[in-house]
Scaffold this active site. Sequence first.
Site, short mmCIF file in Angstrom:
data_model
loop_
_atom_site.label_atom_id
_atom_site.label_comp_id
_atom_site.label_asym_id
_atom_site.label_seq_id
_atom_site.Cartn_x
_atom_site.Cartn_y
_atom_site.Cartn_z
N CYS A 10 0.84 -1.20 0.00
CA CYS A 10 0.00 0.00 0.00
C CYS A 10 0.88 1.25 0.00
CB CYS A 10 -0.92 -0.04 1.22
SG CYS A 10 -2.12 1.30 1.28
N CYS A 11 1.88 1.29 0.89
CA CYS A 11 2.79 2.44 0.93
C CYS A 11 3.52 2.59 -0.40
CB CYS A 11 3.82 2.28 2.04
SG CYS A 11 3.23 2.64 3.71
N CYS A 42 -1.12 8.27 7.74
CA CYS A 42 -2.43 7.93 7.19
C CYS A 42 -3.36 7.50 8.33
CB CYS A 42 -2.31 6.79 6.20
SG CYS A 42 -1.46 7.23 4.67
N CYS A 73 -3.44 3.79 9.60
CA CYS A 73 -2.18 3.27 10.15
C CYS A 73 -1.62 4.14 11.27
CB CYS A 73 -1.15 3.13 9.04
SG CYS A 73 -1.70 2.04 7.72
N CYS A 104 7.67 4.18 5.93
CA CYS A 104 6.77 3.78 4.85
C CYS A 104 7.56 3.19 3.69
CB CYS A 104 5.97 4.98 4.37
SG CYS A 104 7.02 6.28 3.78
#
Length: 265
Positions: free
Chosen positions: A147-148, A228, A231, A254
Amino acid sequence: MALVSAPFTVIDTARGIVPRAFDRAGQGTNDPAIAARLARLQAAAKGRDAEGILRLALEEEFAGHTAVVSSFGAESAVLLHMIAQIDPTTPVIFLNTGKLFGETLRYRDRLQDLLGLTDLRAIGPHPDDRAARDPEGTLWSRDTDACCNFRKVLPLKRALEGFSAQITGRKRFQTNARHEMLPVEYFEGRFRFNPLAEWSLADLEAYIVKHNLPRHPLVEDGYPSIGCMPCTRRVLSGESYRDGRWAGLDKDECGIHTGVDGEGI
Ligand code: SF4
């Protein structure tokens, strides 16, 4: 503001937990010409304070070719205020992952207005990547690194193309891997300036108070480090500064090699 100390990450090579590439100094300096230039810049930075290092990054050989990447997180106002005093037209790259807190977006607008930043560039994940990799928007719950990667690493790589230098807000106290961080580094094709490398949380707090800078609204709500929304959680009593980031995972960065993490995203 209640800030907690000892924000260190455990580096355990036996378990394969090593400094991420982002924090390894000297990447890409096999080229003797680059190594010599880096040594010269490091010598020039020696003895300078944060403002002096910023002037080295913005006014001398890199003038017009330097960008700052900011998360508009808990500590971002300090670096942005310094940059605005020197040159408010400096390109400021803001990574909108699509998963940020609304408070961060409003704080960005407030700081831009207050500091008079005239070249704020909001970037985000490519729509094709989002459609292919995370159509439901839930990848963070299964694979944070993936995702990062598409929400942060790839957009920042694209945004930094064309810049030969970059300013980061990283500090040595933030993780073990940053303890040896130098004010000037070279990484993946550009020079990286870390004017706040030697600053402590107390230094940051003193600067914010001295210049009466607005705080990110979530700081006083128990978030000393803000990224985010899915997270990031509040830190609890006795926890360290970054324990609210990717809580429960062996992850404290990240994976961005381009300079925003540790500032907050
Ligand atoms: S911090 Fe979380 S939501 Fe944000 S890009 Fe990384 S995994 Fe995704």
